[in-house]
Design an enzyme around this catalytic site. Structure first.
Site, PDB file in Angstrom:
ATOM      1  N   LYS A 128     -26.734 -67.374 -32.666  1.00  0.00           N
ATOM      2  CA  LYS A 128     -27.278 -66.369 -31.760  1.00  0.00           C
ATOM      3  C   LYS A 128     -27.945 -65.248 -32.567  1.00  0.00           C
ATOM      4  O   LYS A 128     -29.035 -64.801 -32.231  1.00  0.00           O
ATOM      5  CB  LYS A 128     -26.158 -65.805 -30.880  1.00  0.00           C
ATOM      6  CG  LYS A 128     -26.639 -65.350 -29.536  1.00  0.00           C
ATOM      7  CD  LYS A 128     -25.534 -65.185 -28.522  1.00  0.00           C
ATOM      8  CE  LYS A 128     -26.140 -64.782 -27.195  1.00  0.00           C
ATOM      9  NZ  LYS A 128     -25.156 -64.555 -26.159  1.00  0.00           N
TER      10      LYS A 128
ATOM     11  N   LYS B  51     -29.329 -86.095 -26.274  1.00  0.00           N
ATOM     12  CA  LYS B  51     -27.912 -85.896 -25.950  1.00  0.00           C
ATOM     13  C   LYS B  51     -27.786 -85.223 -24.571  1.00  0.00           C
ATOM     14  O   LYS B  51     -28.509 -84.266 -24.279  1.00  0.00           O
ATOM     15  CB  LYS B  51     -27.281 -84.998 -27.025  1.00  0.00           C
ATOM     16  CG  LYS B  51     -25.807 -84.781 -26.792  1.00  0.00           C
ATOM     17  CD  LYS B  51     -25.227 -83.728 -27.716  1.00  0.00           C
ATOM     18  CE  LYS B  51     -23.790 -83.462 -27.304  1.00  0.00           C
ATOM     19  NZ  LYS B  51     -23.331 -82.122 -27.405  1.00  0.00           N
TER      20      LYS B  51
ATOM     21  N   LYS C 250     -25.976 -79.661 -20.372  1.00  0.00           N
ATOM     22  CA  LYS C 250     -26.534 -78.882 -19.262  1.00  0.00           C
ATOM     23  C   LYS C 250     -27.650 -77.971 -19.736  1.00  0.00           C
ATOM     24  O   LYS C 250     -28.527 -77.629 -18.961  1.00  0.00           O
ATOM     25  CB  LYS C 250     -25.452 -78.145 -18.474  1.00  0.00           C
ATOM     26  CG  LYS C 250     -24.611 -77.185 -19.243  1.00  0.00           C
ATOM     27  CD  LYS C 250     -23.595 -76.546 -18.303  1.00  0.00           C
ATOM     28  CE  LYS C 250     -22.544 -75.792 -19.077  1.00  0.00           C
ATOM     29  NZ  LYS C 250     -21.748 -76.639 -19.982  1.00  0.00           N
TER      30      LYS C 250
HETATM   31  P1  ADP Z   1     -22.951 -78.844 -22.544  1.00  0.00           P
HETATM   32  O1  ADP Z   1     -23.644 -79.339 -23.804  1.00  0.00           O
HETATM   33  O2  ADP Z   1     -23.425 -79.562 -21.340  1.00  0.00           O
HETATM   34  O3  ADP Z   1     -22.998 -77.336 -22.415  1.00  0.00           O
HETATM   35  P2  ADP Z   1     -20.208 -78.409 -23.288  1.00  0.00           P
HETATM   36  O4  ADP Z   1     -20.583 -77.814 -24.595  1.00  0.00           O
HETATM   37  O5  ADP Z   1     -19.643 -77.515 -22.229  1.00  0.00           O
HETATM   38  O6  ADP Z   1     -21.432 -79.248 -22.699  1.00  0.00           O
HETATM   39  O7  ADP Z   1     -19.220 -79.631 -23.535  1.00  0.00           O
HETATM   40  C1  ADP Z   1     -17.829 -79.575 -23.521  1.00  0.00           C
HETATM   41  C2  ADP Z   1     -17.331 -80.761 -24.316  1.00  0.00           C
HETATM   42  O8  ADP Z   1     -17.848 -82.000 -23.739  1.00  0.00           O
HETATM   43  C3  ADP Z   1     -17.859 -80.770 -25.756  1.00  0.00           C
HETATM   44  O9  ADP Z   1     -16.940 -80.175 -26.615  1.00  0.00           O
HETATM   45  C4  ADP Z   1     -17.985 -82.243 -26.091  1.00  0.00           C
HETATM   46  O10 ADP Z   1     -16.748 -82.709 -26.594  1.00  0.00           O
HETATM   47  C5  ADP Z   1     -18.211 -82.919 -24.761  1.00  0.00           C
HETATM   48  N1  ADP Z   1     -19.636 -83.325 -24.568  1.00  0.00           N
HETATM   49  C6  ADP Z   1     -20.615 -82.596 -24.021  1.00  0.00           C
HETATM   50  N2  ADP Z   1     -21.776 -83.282 -23.965  1.00  0.00           N
HETATM   51  C7  ADP Z   1     -21.509 -84.497 -24.491  1.00  0.00           C
HETATM   52  C8  ADP Z   1     -22.290 -85.691 -24.716  1.00  0.00           C
HETATM   53  N3  ADP Z   1     -23.574 -85.765 -24.357  1.00  0.00           N
HETATM   54  N4  ADP Z   1     -21.679 -86.750 -25.287  1.00  0.00           N
HETATM   55  C9  ADP Z   1     -20.373 -86.689 -25.639  1.00  0.00           C
HETATM   56  N5  ADP Z   1     -19.588 -85.612 -25.456  1.00  0.00           N
HETATM   57  C10 ADP Z   1     -20.140 -84.526 -24.889  1.00  0.00           C
END
Ligand code: ADP
Ligand code: TRP
Length: 320
Positions: A110, A189, A192
């Site tokens: 950040k 990947k 959100k």
């Molecule tokens: P986002 O990238 O959607 O913001 P988060 O960071 O909140 O998702 O994800 C929470 C947990 O979910 C991460 O610590 C990871 O372990 C898992 N995760 C998120 N996206 C993926 C993905 N595309 N493939 C595998 N695991 C994922």
């Protein structure tokens, strides 16, 4: 094993969250002890809308229960319902080196982008360490994005123990299956932040539409294709049965099919895969009192454990 993990309530859960993390947490719920919490204090560093945070928090609890978390096997609670953790966080903060926190990626990234950062984000890993240490957890299942935070936790615990005596149990990360990286609808990947998610509890019709729009390459239909390198096939593999997956892989290798067929099969398999959880979710959502009861019960158990660890830590550093 004493297992603990936290999930931030920052939005609707997607397939990446489920296959990459939630499913693997839930598989560990029958261990000697397991604690799962909704990390709403951490989410406060990004979600600044009170109604939204409250809704996401309750939704996350309902989602976990619908997906198979069993409150008789695991302790499920909301992070802010255990104030002992925030108190423990202060004890750890007093010994947390600035340099250690400055190197943590969420804050560092950040700052590198010139965005304003606050002390909540800066000290995020210390609160996470308090979460882990408060329950004498020895095993923390997390995605590889959280490894650095577990290292910080181990550093803080060992320096506290070194200074004040053996207070904290040294935790270890249990790195979730890296092959479980779930691709999004654009092949990148799933996340959100990339707006490429398939949500677990999305309306099946809306999800079908999204699936039909998944990007694919423009190779001719008749050309044989390698299934393993294809994100549509990877998504299908997550929700199809073994037989269905093998049949689809054979179709790819033979060629002579259209991606539209695969998308249709993917939408069908997805609807079937999550249908039980979807029904359970609707039932749970209709019983808010039951959810509050489960969370209150979980918080009471969590507080009891965290209270013991906090008392131990306070005594060790002379706070009596
Ligand atoms: P986002 O990238 O959607 O913001 P988060 O960071 O909140 O998702 O994800 C929470 C947990 O979910 C991460 O610590 C990871 O372990 C898992 N995760 C998120 N996206 C993926 C993905 N595309 N493939 C595998 N695991 C994922
Ligand atoms: N930071 C974790 C995440 O974003 C959530 C979390 C908070 C957590 N406290 C924790 C995970 C303690 C494991 C242990 O995914």
């Amino acid at each position: 094993m004493r297992v603990l993990s936290g999930i931030q309530p920052t939005g609707r859960p997607h397939w990446g969250n489920y296959f990459g993390a939630i499913r693997q947490y839930i598989d560990l719920q029958g261990e000697q002890a397991s604690y799962y919490f909704i990390a709403n204090l951490h989410a406060l560093t990004t979600v600044r809308d009170s109604k939204l945070l409250a809704r996401y928090t309750l939704d996350a609890a309902i989602d976990l229960l619908a997906l198979g978390l069993d409150p008789t096997q695991a302790t499920l609670f909301v992070q802010s319902a255990v104030p002992e953790v925030s108190e423990l966080c202060w004890l750890l903060l007093t010994g947390a080196p600035m340099g250690l926190l400055e190197r943590c990626h969420a804050y560092k990234d950040k700052k590198a982008k010139g965005l304003p950062a606050d002390a909540g984000l800066f000290t995020y890993p210390v609160l996470m360490a308090a979460d882990i240490l408060a329950y004498d957890s020895d095993t923390v299942p997390v995605g590889d994005d959280q490894i650095q935070h577990i290292e910080v936790c181990r550093d803080l615990a060992s320096s506290f123990n070194h200074h004040f005596g053996q207070v904290f149990v040294m935790p270890k990360a249990k790195i979730l299956d890296a092959s479980a990286k779930v691709p999004g609808t654009d092949g990148e990947k799933m996340s959100k932040s990339y707006n490429n998610t398939l949500e677990i509890f999305e309306d099946p019709k809306a999800q079908r539409k999204k699936i039909m729009r998944i990007t694919t390459d423009s190779r001719p239909m008749e050309e044989p294709k390698d299934p393993l390198g294809d994100h549509l096939f990877q998504l299908y593999s997550l929700v199809a049965t073994t037989d269905e997956r093998e049949a689809m892989a054979a179709l790819y290798r033979r060629g002579g099919f259209g991606y539209g067929e695969v998308k249709k099969a993917l939408a069908d398999a997805a609807e079937r895969y999550f249908s039980e959880a979807r029904t359970r979710r609707a039932e749970l959502a209709a019983q808010p009192d039951r959810i509050h009861h489960i969370l209150a019960d979980g918080a009471a158990r969590a507080r009891q454990q965290a209270g013991q660890v906090l008392a131990r830590a306070k005594k060790a550093c002379g706070l009596i």
